[in-house]
Design an enzyme around this catalytic site. Sequence first.
Site, PDB file in Angstrom:
ATOM      1  N   MET A  89       0.842  -1.200   0.000  1.00 14.64           N
ATOM      2  CA  MET A  89       0.000   0.000   0.000  1.00 14.64           C
ATOM      3  C   MET A  89       0.878   1.252   0.000  1.00 14.64           C
ATOM      4  O   MET A  89       0.413   2.352   0.312  1.00 14.64           O
ATOM      5  CB  MET A  89      -0.922  -0.001   1.218  1.00 14.64           C
TER       6      MET A  89
ATOM      7  N   HIS B   1       9.429  -3.038   3.345  1.00 11.34           N
ATOM      8  CA  HIS B   1       8.980  -3.257   1.970  1.00 11.34           C
ATOM      9  C   HIS B   1      10.176  -3.540   1.050  1.00 11.34           C
ATOM     10  O   HIS B   1      10.126  -4.409   0.188  1.00 11.34           O
ATOM     11  CB  HIS B   1       8.265  -2.019   1.422  1.00 11.34           C
TER      12      HIS B   1
ATOM     13  N   GLN C 119     -10.213  -2.894   2.627  1.00 10.71           N
ATOM     14  CA  GLN C 119      -9.624  -3.545   3.807  1.00 10.71           C
ATOM     15  C   GLN C 119      -9.566  -2.615   5.018  1.00 10.71           C
ATOM     16  O   GLN C 119      -9.016  -2.979   6.051  1.00 10.71           O
ATOM     17  CB  GLN C 119      -8.252  -4.137   3.490  1.00 10.71           C
TER      18      GLN C 119
ATOM     19  N   GLN D 188      -2.104 -12.216   7.806  1.00 12.76           N
ATOM     20  CA  GLN D 188      -2.350 -11.924   6.385  1.00 12.76           C
ATOM     21  C   GLN D 188      -1.707 -12.986   5.492  1.00 12.76           C
ATOM     22  O   GLN D 188      -2.343 -13.502   4.569  1.00 12.76           O
ATOM     23  CB  GLN D 188      -1.799 -10.542   6.032  1.00 12.76           C
TER      24      GLN D 188
ATOM     25  N   SER E 174       6.718  -0.244  10.098  1.00 13.33           N
ATOM     26  CA  SER E 174       5.346  -0.202   9.592  1.00 13.33           C
ATOM     27  C   SER E 174       5.105   1.185   9.019  1.00 13.33           C
ATOM     28  O   SER E 174       5.640   2.169   9.541  1.00 13.33           O
ATOM     29  CB  SER E 174       4.370  -0.457  10.742  1.00 13.33           C
TER      30      SER E 174
HETATM   31  P1  AMP Z   1       1.600  -2.938   3.404  1.00 14.23           P
HETATM   32  O1  AMP Z   1       2.117  -1.852   2.528  1.00 14.23           O
HETATM   33  O2  AMP Z   1       1.516  -2.580   4.839  1.00 14.23           O
HETATM   34  O3  AMP Z   1       0.325  -3.543   2.855  1.00 14.23           O
HETATM   35  O4  AMP Z   1       2.677  -4.114   3.348  1.00 14.23           O
HETATM   36  C1  AMP Z   1       3.073  -4.659   2.122  1.00 14.23           C
HETATM   37  C2  AMP Z   1       3.932  -5.869   2.387  1.00 14.23           C
HETATM   38  O5  AMP Z   1       5.085  -5.484   3.135  1.00 14.23           O
HETATM   39  C3  AMP Z   1       3.212  -6.945   3.217  1.00 14.23           C
HETATM   40  O6  AMP Z   1       3.529  -8.214   2.703  1.00 14.23           O
HETATM   41  C4  AMP Z   1       3.794  -6.731   4.592  1.00 14.23           C
HETATM   42  O7  AMP Z   1       3.765  -7.895   5.394  1.00 14.23           O
HETATM   43  C5  AMP Z   1       5.218  -6.336   4.250  1.00 14.23           C
HETATM   44  N1  AMP Z   1       5.841  -5.634   5.374  1.00 14.23           N
HETATM   45  C6  AMP Z   1       5.363  -4.560   6.039  1.00 14.23           C
HETATM   46  N2  AMP Z   1       6.191  -4.228   7.059  1.00 14.23           N
HETATM   47  C7  AMP Z   1       7.191  -5.105   7.055  1.00 14.23           C
HETATM   48  C8  AMP Z   1       8.358  -5.312   7.863  1.00 14.23           C
HETATM   49  N3  AMP Z   1       8.642  -4.529   8.893  1.00 14.23           N
HETATM   50  N4  AMP Z   1       9.185  -6.331   7.546  1.00 14.23           N
HETATM   51  C9  AMP Z   1       8.929  -7.149   6.491  1.00 14.23           C
HETATM   52  N5  AMP Z   1       7.841  -7.014   5.689  1.00 14.23           N
HETATM   53  C10 AMP Z   1       6.986  -6.022   5.960  1.00 14.23           C
END
Ligand code: AMP
Length: 261
Positions: free
Chosen positions: A30, A37, A61, A151, A183
Site C-alpha cells: 500500500m 517493503h 480492507q 495476512q 510499519s
Molecule cells: P503494506 O504496505 O503494509 O500492505 O505491506 C506490504 C507488504 O510489506 C506486506 O507483505 C507486509 O507484510 C510487508 N511488510 C510490512 N512491514 C514489514 C516489515 N517490517 N518487515 C517485512 N515485511 C513487511
Amino acid sequence: MKCVASAKSLQRTLLALKKDGKRIGFIPTMGALHEGHLSLIDVARKHSDYVVMSIYVNPTQFGPKEDFKKYPRPQKVDQNLARRHGVDLLFSPGSLYAADESVRVTENKISKGRCGASREGHFDGVVTVVSKLFNIVQPDIAVFGQKDAQQVEVIERLVRDLYFPIKIVRAPIIRDAKGLALSSRNRYLSTREYNTAIEYAGVFNEECHSRKPVPTIKRNLKRRLSKIKGLKIDYLEISNKWAYVAVVIGKTRLIDNRQIR
Ligand code: AMP
C-alpha cells in the site's frame, strides 16, 4: 523502472517477458515504503527474473473508523525508493473496483480471531484485492512479509483454495535499530508515542526470548505490557511457539510477532 497505471499495459509488458521464459515476482503493497517493503524486493529478486511491485491503498480492507483517508501516499518518494531498490515495474492503478462491482472474495477460517476479531471485514478486503492483483499480474511467485503473519496465512489459504498457480514466499520481519517492527503507520507516532512503542517492542522481544514456559511468558507479557503507560493491548496470543501481539498507542495500532525461543 517502468511505471504503469493500467492493467492492460502491464499485461502487455509481462506477456512478452513470459514468452521469453522469465519468472515474474510480485510484491503487493500500500506504499509509504520503508526498509521492510524494500527487503521484500531482495527476496523477490532471489526467486524471479523480473520484479513487479504494486502500490494500491485498498479501500475495502479499511473499516469505517480506520485511517483510509489519511493513510500516507508519498507517491514520488515511493517511486524513487522502488527505482533505487531495483523494482522493474511499478504498478499504481486507479480504483480496482467498478462502480457497480458485485463480486468479492471471503475467507472464513484463518481470518477469524487476532486482527480479524478487531478489524471486521479487513481480511475479506485483503483477499479480494489480492485476487484482483494476482489475476492482473499473474506472477510466478509473490512475496509477503511475516510482519503481517495472519495476512500471509490467509493468502496461503486463498492460493490453495482458489488454485492460484502462484508460489507464496514469506519474508522475515525488518525492525528498526530499537527493535520496533517497521510499519507505514509508525510515522503516525509522536516522539512520546514512539518511546512507548520501543518500550513495548523491548518487552515483547525480551519475554519471547526468555526461554521460560509458554504460560509464564504469556503471563509476564500481559503483566508488563499492561503496565506501559499510553498503551492498550488489543490481543496477545501464543500458539505453536509463536507469540502474536497487537497494541494501540494513541490512535495508532501496531502489530508484531515472534517465535518463542
Ligand atoms: P503494506 O504496505 O503494509 O500492505 O505491506 C506490504 C507488504 O510489506 C506486506 O507483505 C507486509 O507484510 C510487508 N511488510 C510490512 N512491514 C514489514 C516489515 N517490517 N518487515 C517485512 N515485511 C513487511
